[in-house]
Design a protein around this motif. Structure first.
Motif, mmCIF file in Angstrom:
data_model
loop_
_atom_site.group_PDB
_atom_site.id
_atom_site.type_symbol
_atom_site.label_atom_id
_atom_site.label_comp_id
_atom_site.label_asym_id
_atom_site.label_seq_id
_atom_site.Cartn_x
_atom_site.Cartn_y
_atom_site.Cartn_z
ATOM 1 N N PHE A 242 0.838 -1.198 0.000
ATOM 2 C CA PHE A 242 0.000 0.000 0.000
ATOM 3 C C PHE A 242 0.878 1.255 0.000
ATOM 4 C CE2 PHE A 242 -2.266 3.339 2.327
ATOM 5 C CZ PHE A 242 -3.473 3.391 1.651
ATOM 6 N N ALA A 243 1.860 1.293 0.892
ATOM 7 C CA ALA A 243 2.737 2.466 0.986
ATOM 8 C C ALA A 243 3.486 2.698 -0.320
ATOM 9 C CB ALA A 243 3.717 2.289 2.150
ATOM 10 N N ARG A 244 4.061 1.641 -0.899
ATOM 11 C CA ARG A 244 4.806 1.774 -2.159
ATOM 12 C C ARG A 244 3.891 2.209 -3.300
ATOM 13 N NH1 ARG A 244 7.112 -3.052 -0.506
ATOM 14 N NH2 ARG A 244 5.832 -4.193 -2.002
ATOM 15 N N MET A 245 2.668 1.679 -3.331
ATOM 16 C CA MET A 245 1.718 2.001 -4.397
ATOM 17 C C MET A 245 1.493 3.513 -4.484
ATOM 18 S SD MET A 245 -2.242 0.690 -4.701
ATOM 19 C CE MET A 245 -1.748 -1.014 -4.692
ATOM 20 N N PHE A 246 1.486 4.166 -3.339
ATOM 21 C CA PHE A 246 1.214 5.593 -3.294
ATOM 22 C C PHE A 246 2.472 6.438 -3.084
ATOM 23 C CE2 PHE A 246 -2.833 3.566 -2.201
ATOM 24 C CZ PHE A 246 -3.573 4.036 -3.274
ATOM 25 N N GLY A 247 3.647 5.788 -3.106
ATOM 26 C CA GLY A 247 4.902 6.529 -3.058
ATOM 27 C C GLY A 247 5.315 7.021 -1.682
ATOM 28 N N PHE A 248 4.878 6.338 -0.649
ATOM 29 C CA PHE A 248 5.211 6.737 0.718
ATOM 30 C C PHE A 248 6.008 5.637 1.409
ATOM 31 C CE2 PHE A 248 1.348 9.181 -0.113
ATOM 32 C CZ PHE A 248 1.642 10.414 0.444
ATOM 33 N N GLU A 249 6.643 6.013 2.492
ATOM 34 C CA GLU A 249 7.163 5.045 3.446
ATOM 35 C C GLU A 249 6.024 4.804 4.430
ATOM 36 O OE1 GLU A 249 10.176 3.565 3.413
ATOM 37 O OE2 GLU A 249 10.650 4.652 1.563
ATOM 38 N N LYS A 250 5.901 3.596 4.920
ATOM 39 C CA LYS A 250 4.777 3.267 5.790
ATOM 40 C C LYS A 250 4.634 4.216 6.988
ATOM 41 C CE LYS A 250 4.424 -0.883 7.678
ATOM 42 N NZ LYS A 250 4.047 -2.278 7.943
ATOM 43 N N PRO A 251 5.702 4.590 7.679
ATOM 44 C CA PRO A 251 5.534 5.509 8.822
ATOM 45 C C PRO A 251 4.928 6.861 8.440
ATOM 46 C CG PRO A 251 7.687 4.455 8.916
ATOM 47 C CD PRO A 251 7.087 4.094 7.585
ATOM 48 N N GLN A 252 5.108 7.279 7.185
ATOM 49 C CA GLN A 252 4.527 8.546 6.732
ATOM 50 C C GLN A 252 3.001 8.475 6.644
ATOM 51 O OE1 GLN A 252 6.992 8.560 3.065
ATOM 52 N NE2 GLN A 252 7.381 10.709 3.594
ATOM 53 N N LEU A 253 2.447 7.287 6.513
ATOM 54 C CA LEU A 253 1.004 7.114 6.346
ATOM 55 C C LEU A 253 0.264 6.864 7.656
ATOM 56 C CD1 LEU A 253 1.036 4.909 3.136
ATOM 57 C CD2 LEU A 253 0.232 7.269 3.327
ATOM 58 N N SER B 2 -4.820 11.144 7.763
ATOM 59 C CA SER B 2 -6.140 11.091 7.147
ATOM 60 C C SER B 2 -6.005 10.579 5.721
ATOM 61 C CB SER B 2 -6.760 12.495 7.120
ATOM 62 O OG SER B 2 -7.877 12.521 6.261
ATOM 63 N N PHE B 3 -7.017 9.859 5.253
ATOM 64 C CA PHE B 3 -7.042 9.389 3.874
ATOM 65 C C PHE B 3 -7.086 10.564 2.897
ATOM 66 C CE2 PHE B 3 -6.963 4.913 3.683
ATOM 67 C CZ PHE B 3 -6.969 4.601 2.332
ATOM 68 N N ARG B 4 -7.328 11.762 3.382
ATOM 69 C CA ARG B 4 -7.328 12.964 2.546
ATOM 70 C C ARG B 4 -6.020 13.078 1.766
ATOM 71 N NH1 ARG B 4 -6.221 16.125 -0.538
ATOM 72 N NH2 ARG B 4 -6.669 18.330 -0.669
ATOM 73 N N LEU B 5 -4.955 12.574 2.349
ATOM 74 C CA LEU B 5 -3.633 12.593 1.754
ATOM 75 C C LEU B 5 -3.615 11.962 0.355
ATOM 76 C CD1 LEU B 5 -0.634 13.220 2.595
ATOM 77 C CD2 LEU B 5 -0.536 10.890 3.451
ATOM 78 N N LEU B 6 -4.555 11.053 0.084
ATOM 79 C CA LEU B 6 -4.559 10.292 -1.165
ATOM 80 C C LEU B 6 -5.598 10.789 -2.172
ATOM 81 C CD1 LEU B 6 -4.077 6.754 0.398
ATOM 82 C CD2 LEU B 6 -2.333 8.306 -0.500
ATOM 83 N N TYR B 7 -6.189 11.946 -1.902
ATOM 84 C CA TYR B 7 -7.161 12.532 -2.827
ATOM 85 C C TYR B 7 -6.652 13.890 -3.295
ATOM 86 C CZ TYR B 7 -10.363 8.817 -1.757
ATOM 87 O OH TYR B 7 -10.926 7.581 -1.650
ATOM 88 N N GLY B 8 -6.961 14.227 -4.538
ATOM 89 C CA GLY B 8 -6.471 15.465 -5.137
ATOM 90 C C GLY B 8 -6.988 16.727 -4.478
ATOM 91 N N THR B 9 -8.248 16.692 -4.006
ATOM 92 C CA THR B 9 -8.838 17.897 -3.424
ATOM 93 C C THR B 9 -9.670 17.525 -2.195
ATOM 94 O OG1 THR B 9 -10.898 17.758 -4.698
ATOM 95 C CG2 THR B 9 -9.052 18.953 -5.720
ATOM 96 N N ASP B 10 -9.939 18.524 -1.362
ATOM 97 C CA ASP B 10 -10.836 18.309 -0.227
ATOM 98 C C ASP B 10 -12.215 17.885 -0.720
ATOM 99 O OD1 ASP B 10 -8.991 18.949 1.747
ATOM 100 O OD2 ASP B 10 -9.544 21.063 1.786
ATOM 101 N N GLN B 11 -12.652 18.496 -1.825
ATOM 102 C CA GLN B 11 -13.973 18.183 -2.363
ATOM 103 C C GLN B 11 -14.072 16.705 -2.759
ATOM 104 O OE1 GLN B 11 -15.154 20.634 -5.663
ATOM 105 N NE2 GLN B 11 -17.269 19.987 -5.535
#
Length: 186
Positions: A31-42, A46-55
């Motif tokens: 999951f972390a690699r798929m989105f370009g993060f290290e696991k501790p960063q996630l 909030s899952f907001r981190l993985l969406y382009g906008t608040d909307q």
């Protein structure tokens, strides 16, 4: 979890996450690699981190709640944002552990639909419209959800078709799903 269970979880061929009220409490390395993060960063984010906008983040919240409340899984396809701002098209599946309050604790899986870049960069509005098109919504339905005119949605659809050099939405969605000119994505 014993060592073998942990090994299977971390190396599953899809991204796995456990969330509590849309906050990532646990995830695997995939999951972390798929989105370009290290696991501790996630973890704790909030899952907001993985969406382009608040909307986008707020609009997606209630999609799929009804089956979850009935203790059924929910699945769809969605465009998710990576750490570098690029996007990936994913097959998303969810199962709640708390049907009376579905967002309290959910197990999620994400599988890449296409491993190659999605092509042209998209505006937030284009991502939004593409997300609703992928759910089979018409321009009129999308306009109602986004509180815009159907003509505005038609303009965005036309722009998407031009950007991806396709003749219709069916071809666009097929390409997004990995069934473009090169055949199915592996």
């Amino acid at each position: 979890m014993d060592d073998l269970d942990q090994l299977a979880f971390e190396n599953a061929p899809m991204g796995l996450a456990l969330t509590e009220h849309r906050v990532i409490r646990s995830c695997n390395d995939t999951f972390a690699r798929m989105f370009g993060f290290e696991k501790p960063q996630l973890l704790g984010q909030s899952f907001r981190l993985l969406y382009g906008t608040d909307q986008e983040f707020h609009q997606i919240r209630d999609i799929g709640l009804e089956p979850l409340k009935q203790d059924m899984p929910y699945s769809d396809e969605r465009l998710m944002q990576k750490s570098d701002g690029s996007h990936v098209w994913c097959r998303f599946r969810a199962r709640t552990l708390t049907p009376k309050d579905p967002l309290a604790r959910i197990i999620l899986s994400f599988a890449l639909i296409e491993n190659t870049p999605l092509g042209p960069s998209l505006t937030p509005r284009e991502r939004e419209v593409l997300m609703w098109l992928a759910r089979g919504r018409t321009s009129k339905e999308i306009a109602q959800v986004l509180n815009l005119s159907p003509r505005t949605i038609e303009d965005v659809r036309a722009r998407l078709l031009r950007k991806f050099k396709v003749k219709n939405v069916a071809v666009l969605l097929a390409r997004m799903a990995g069934f473009g000119q090169g055949g199915p994505a592996s």
